[in-house]
Design a protein around this motif. Structure first.
Motif, PDB file in Angstrom:
ATOM      1  N   GLU A  11      26.790 -39.165 -31.251  1.00  0.00           N
ATOM      2  CA  GLU A  11      27.084 -40.598 -31.093  1.00  0.00           C
ATOM      3  C   GLU A  11      27.640 -40.888 -29.702  1.00  0.00           C
ATOM      4  N   PHE A  12      28.065 -39.843 -29.018  1.00  0.00           N
ATOM      5  CA  PHE A  12      28.732 -40.067 -27.731  1.00  0.00           C
ATOM      6  C   PHE A  12      27.746 -40.384 -26.607  1.00  0.00           C
ATOM      7  N   HIS A  13      28.030 -41.445 -25.884  1.00  0.00           N
ATOM      8  CA  HIS A  13      27.314 -41.744 -24.638  1.00  0.00           C
ATOM      9  C   HIS A  13      28.351 -42.239 -23.647  1.00  0.00           C
ATOM     10  N   CYS A  14      28.306 -41.694 -22.464  1.00  0.00           N
ATOM     11  CA  CYS A  14      29.253 -42.137 -21.435  1.00  0.00           C
ATOM     12  C   CYS A  14      28.964 -43.610 -21.102  1.00  0.00           C
ATOM     13  N   ILE A  15      30.010 -44.433 -21.046  1.00  0.00           N
ATOM     14  CA  ILE A  15      29.789 -45.850 -20.753  1.00  0.00           C
ATOM     15  C   ILE A  15      30.063 -46.156 -19.269  1.00  0.00           C
ATOM     16  N   ALA A  16      30.244 -45.106 -18.486  1.00  0.00           N
ATOM     17  CA  ALA A  16      30.343 -45.160 -17.012  1.00  0.00           C
ATOM     18  C   ALA A  16      31.211 -46.306 -16.485  1.00  0.00           C
ATOM     19  N   ASP A  17      30.592 -47.284 -15.787  1.00  0.00           N
ATOM     20  CA  ASP A  17      31.405 -48.327 -15.152  1.00  0.00           C
ATOM     21  C   ASP A  17      32.074 -49.275 -16.163  1.00  0.00           C
ATOM     22  N   GLN A  18      31.675 -49.168 -17.448  1.00  0.00           N
ATOM     23  CA  GLN A  18      32.309 -50.022 -18.472  1.00  0.00           C
ATOM     24  C   GLN A  18      33.575 -49.371 -19.029  1.00  0.00           C
ATOM     25  N   CYS A  19      33.849 -48.152 -18.600  1.00  0.00           N
ATOM     26  CA  CYS A  19      34.967 -47.386 -19.171  1.00  0.00           C
ATOM     27  C   CYS A  19      36.302 -47.911 -18.644  1.00  0.00           C
ATOM     28  N   GLU A  20      37.266 -48.070 -19.571  1.00  0.00           N
ATOM     29  CA  GLU A  20      38.571 -48.623 -19.152  1.00  0.00           C
ATOM     30  C   GLU A  20      39.419 -47.615 -18.391  1.00  0.00           C
ATOM     31  N   GLU A  21      39.100 -46.325 -18.502  1.00  0.00           N
ATOM     32  CA  GLU A  21      39.913 -45.306 -17.834  1.00  0.00           C
ATOM     33  C   GLU A  21      38.983 -44.166 -17.400  1.00  0.00           C
ATOM     34  N   THR A  22      38.320 -44.367 -16.278  1.00  0.00           N
ATOM     35  CA  THR A  22      37.334 -43.372 -15.848  1.00  0.00           C
ATOM     36  C   THR A  22      37.929 -41.957 -15.775  1.00  0.00           C
ATOM     37  N   CYS A  23      37.086 -40.978 -16.055  1.00  0.00           N
ATOM     38  CA  CYS A  23      37.554 -39.595 -15.975  1.00  0.00           C
ATOM     39  C   CYS A  23      37.472 -39.070 -14.540  1.00  0.00           C
ATOM     40  N   CYS A  24      37.046 -39.917 -13.606  1.00  0.00           N
ATOM     41  CA  CYS A  24      36.905 -39.473 -12.209  1.00  0.00           C
ATOM     42  C   CYS A  24      38.123 -39.860 -11.378  1.00  0.00           C
ATOM     43  N   ASN A  95      29.708 -31.435 -17.997  1.00  0.00           N
ATOM     44  CA  ASN A  95      30.150 -31.170 -19.373  1.00  0.00           C
ATOM     45  C   ASN A  95      31.060 -32.244 -19.946  1.00  0.00           C
ATOM     46  N   TYR A  96      31.957 -32.774 -19.132  1.00  0.00           N
ATOM     47  CA  TYR A  96      32.991 -33.665 -19.670  1.00  0.00           C
ATOM     48  C   TYR A  96      32.367 -34.830 -20.434  1.00  0.00           C
ATOM     49  N   PRO A  97      32.888 -35.220 -21.593  1.00  0.00           N
ATOM     50  CA  PRO A  97      34.127 -34.775 -22.247  1.00  0.00           C
ATOM     51  C   PRO A  97      33.917 -33.631 -23.239  1.00  0.00           C
ATOM     52  N   ARG A  98      32.825 -32.888 -23.046  1.00  0.00           N
ATOM     53  CA  ARG A  98      32.604 -31.758 -23.963  1.00  0.00           C
ATOM     54  C   ARG A  98      33.587 -30.644 -23.639  1.00  0.00           C
ATOM     55  N   SER A 114      40.449 -37.148 -24.659  1.00  0.00           N
ATOM     56  CA  SER A 114      40.981 -37.694 -23.410  1.00  0.00           C
ATOM     57  C   SER A 114      39.999 -38.724 -22.845  1.00  0.00           C
ATOM     58  N   CYS A 115      38.782 -38.718 -23.359  1.00  0.00           N
ATOM     59  CA  CYS A 115      37.782 -39.727 -22.983  1.00  0.00           C
ATOM     60  C   CYS A 115      37.913 -40.894 -23.971  1.00  0.00           C
ATOM     61  N   PRO A 116      38.133 -42.114 -23.469  1.00  0.00           N
ATOM     62  CA  PRO A 116      38.330 -43.251 -24.372  1.00  0.00           C
ATOM     63  C   PRO A 116      37.189 -43.428 -25.381  1.00  0.00           C
ATOM     64  N   GLU A 117      35.956 -43.157 -24.926  1.00  0.00           N
ATOM     65  CA  GLU A 117      34.808 -43.352 -25.819  1.00  0.00           C
ATOM     66  C   GLU A 117      34.813 -42.313 -26.945  1.00  0.00           C
ATOM     67  N   ALA A 118      35.173 -41.071 -26.606  1.00  0.00           N
ATOM     68  CA  ALA A 118      35.257 -40.021 -27.638  1.00  0.00           C
ATOM     69  C   ALA A 118      36.406 -40.341 -28.596  1.00  0.00           C
ATOM     70  N   SER A 341      46.232 -37.115 -24.881  1.00  0.00           N
ATOM     71  CA  SER A 341      45.319 -35.980 -24.683  1.00  0.00           C
ATOM     72  C   SER A 341      45.207 -35.608 -23.205  1.00  0.00           C
ATOM     73  N   ARG A 342      45.162 -36.604 -22.345  1.00  0.00           N
ATOM     74  CA  ARG A 342      45.062 -36.306 -20.896  1.00  0.00           C
ATOM     75  C   ARG A 342      46.264 -35.517 -20.408  1.00  0.00           C
ATOM     76  N   GLU A 343      47.454 -35.910 -20.883  1.00  0.00           N
ATOM     77  CA  GLU A 343      48.662 -35.214 -20.432  1.00  0.00           C
ATOM     78  C   GLU A 343      48.749 -33.797 -20.986  1.00  0.00           C
TER      79      GLU A 343
HETATM   80  S1  SF4 Z   1      36.088 -41.082 -19.630  1.00  0.00           S
HETATM   81 FE1  SF4 Z   1      34.303 -40.796 -20.982  1.00  0.00          FE
HETATM   82  S2  SF4 Z   1      33.274 -42.807 -21.122  1.00  0.00           S
HETATM   83 FE2  SF4 Z   1      34.763 -42.870 -19.400  1.00  0.00          FE
HETATM   84  S3  SF4 Z   1      33.534 -42.398 -17.580  1.00  0.00           S
HETATM   85 FE3  SF4 Z   1      34.391 -40.441 -18.313  1.00  0.00          FE
HETATM   86  S4  SF4 Z   1      32.884 -39.550 -19.765  1.00  0.00           S
HETATM   87 FE4  SF4 Z   1      32.342 -41.716 -19.399  1.00  0.00          FE
END
Ligand code: SF4
Length: 367
Positions: A11-24, A95-98, A114-118, A341-343
Motif C-alpha cells: 500500500e505504500f507509495h512515497c508522496i514526495a513533494d506532498q509529504c509533510e516531513e520529507t525524509c531528505c 530503500n527508505y522507508p523500508r 518514521s515516514c509519515p505515509e508509513a 520513530s525518527r528520534e
Molecule cells: S518521508 Fe516517506 S512519504 Fe515522505 S518523502 Fe520520504 S519516503 Fe516519501
C-alpha cells in the motif's frame, strides 16, 4: 532467500513533494560504497554538481540550511533523481522507508513509521497485521548465526503475535503475557537450557496464564517505571531540536499530578480505536527488533523495549489529548508517531542506549 513483509507493505507509495516531513532533511544521509564509486565515475553534464553535493570524507550527502539534503530543491523534490534518474539513488534513498533486518537466508522487511505515509498506513489498519513470505534465488551463510536459537525465536515470535492479536484479552493483559513469556525464555537462555523453551511457549497457551496476567495489579511502581523511562529519553542523541521540549511538556502534563490523574486521563482517552492502533505499533516493534536477539540472546530486553516504546508513544498521544482539551486528531497521532520513530529508530547510538536501559531495568512486576 526468504523474504518477509507485512500485509500492508504494497500500500505504500512515497508522496514526495506532498509529504509533510520529507525524509531528505533533518538527518545525515550516508552513501554506500558502491554508490560513492558510481558517483565518482558518473559521466553526465550533472557530474560536477553531483560531486559538489557529496562529503567524501564522511561518505554522506552535504546538507544546506535546516539540515536539508544538498539535492533537495525548494519544491521538496530530489534534483539528483530528476537529473540522473531513480537508478542513481544510493541504497539508503532507494530503500527508505523500508527497514531490512538480515538473518542468514532470511530478509525481513518492514516499513519504518518514521515516514509519515508509513505511519498513516499502520494507524489506519483495523485488522490484525499478518506477515507474508516469498522466496527469491540466493543464499548466504553467517558465521555467528545460531540456527537452533533462531528457530526457537521464530516459534516465540509467532506465539507473541498470537497473544498480541487476541482481542478477547485486554491490551494490558496481552502485554503482561508477552513480557512474562519472554522473561521465562530469557531465564532458559541464560541457563543454557534453550531446549526447555518449547515448554514455556506451551505454558503460555494455557488460558490460566491469561487469567494470572489479568490479575496482576499495577500500582505506583508501574507509574514510576513509565515515568523513569520517559525521563531516560533525555539521555539520547537529539535529532530534532524541538524534541527535548516535547518530552518536557509530556512529562509535565502526565507525571506531575500523581497516579490518579494519569489513570483518569487514560480511562477517558482509551477507546477501541486507540487500543487497536497501540496493538499495531507493538506488533510493529516486535516484528522489527525481536529477531535481533539471535545475535545477542537478549530476548526480554527486545520484548520490553517494544512494550516501553509503545507506552511512550501512548504517553505522547495522551499528553497532546489533555493539552487539546480531551481531543486528538489522527493527523496528530501520525505526527507524534513519526517524530518518535525518527528520534529513536534512526540513531544506532539511541537504539543501543535504549537496549542497555532495558537490560538494566526490568518492568516492576518481573523483578
Ligand atoms: S518521508 Fe516517506 S512519504 Fe515522505 S518523502 Fe520520504 S519516503 Fe516519501
Amino acid at each position: 532467500m526468504q523474504y518477509s513483509i507485512p500485509d500492508y507493505y504494497k500500500e505504500f507509495h512515497c508522496i514526495a513533494d506532498q509529504c509533510e516531513e520529507t525524509c531528505c532533511a533533518g538527518w545525515q544521509i550516508m552513501i554506500d560504497k558502491k554508490s560513492l564509486k558510481k558517483y565518482i565515475h558518473t559521466k553526465s553534464p550533472y557530474r560536477w554538481t553531483l560531486l559538489r553535493g557529496i562529503d567524501f570524507l564522511h561518505g554522506a550527502f552535504r546538507q544546506k540550511e535546516e539540515k536539508r539534503c544538498f539535492f533537495l530543491n525548494e519544491n521538496n523534490l530530489c534534483n539528483l533523481y530528476s537529473n540522473l534518474g531513480e537508478s542513481a539513488l544510493c541504497k539508503t534513498c532507494k530503500n527508505y522507508p523500508r527497514h531490512i533486518e538480515e538473518f542468514e537466508d532470511v530478509r525481513e522487511i518492514t516499513l519504518s513509521v518514521s515516514c509519515p505515509e508509513a505511519a498513516r498506513i499502520l494507524l489506519s489498519k483495523t485488522e490484525p497485521v499478518h506477515f507474508l513470505t516469498y522466496e527469491k534465488p540466493g543464499t548466504e551463510e553467517y558465521d555467528n548465526f545460531d540456527p537452533f536459537l533462531y528457530s526457537m525465536l521464530l516459534d516465540c515470535r509467532e506465539e507473541m503475535y498470537r497473544i498480541l492479536q487476541d482481542r478477547s484479552l485486554s491490551l494490558r493483559t496481552r502485554t503482561v503475557l508477552i513480557l512474562g513469556m519472554t522473561h521465562d525464555i530469557q531465564t532458559r537462555i541464560d541457563q543454557e537450557n534453550v531446549f526447555d523453551c518449547q515448554n514455556v511457549l506451551t505454558r503460555y497457551q494455557n488460558p490460566g496464564a491469561a487469567k494470572k496476567a489479568a490479575s496482576i495489579h499495577f500500582g505506583e511502581a508501574a507509574f514510576s517505571f513509565q515515568h523513569s523511562m520517559l525521563k531516560s529519553l533525555h539521555r539520547l542523541e537529539v535529532l530534532n531540536e524541538h524534541w527535548p521540549d516535547l518530552l518536557l511538556e509530556t512529562e509535565a502534563i502526565l507525571y506531575m499530578n500523581g497516579t490518579g490523574h494519569y489513570k483518569k486521563a487514560c480511562r477517558a482517552f482509551l477507546d477501541n480505536k486507540v487500543l487497536i492502533q497501540l496493538e499495531q505499533i507493538l506488533v510493529y516493534f516486535i516484528s522489527t527488533y525481536f529477531y535481533g536477539a539471535v545475535y545477542d540472546g537478549e530476548v526480554l530486553a527486545k520484548a520490553q523495549m517494544s512494550a516501553v516504546c509503545t507506552g511512550q508513544i501512548f504517553d505522547l498521544w495522551l499528553a497532546r489529548y489533555i493539552e487539546n482539551g480531551n481531543v486528538i486528531s489522527e493527523e496528530e497521532k501520525i505526527e507524534l508517531l513519526y517524530r518518535y520513530s525518527r528520534e529513536i529508530e534512526h540513531s544506532d547510538e539511541n537504539l543501543k542506549i535504549i537496549e542497555k536501559i532495558m537490560v538494566g531495568h526490568k518492568v516492576p512486576w518481573l523483578q
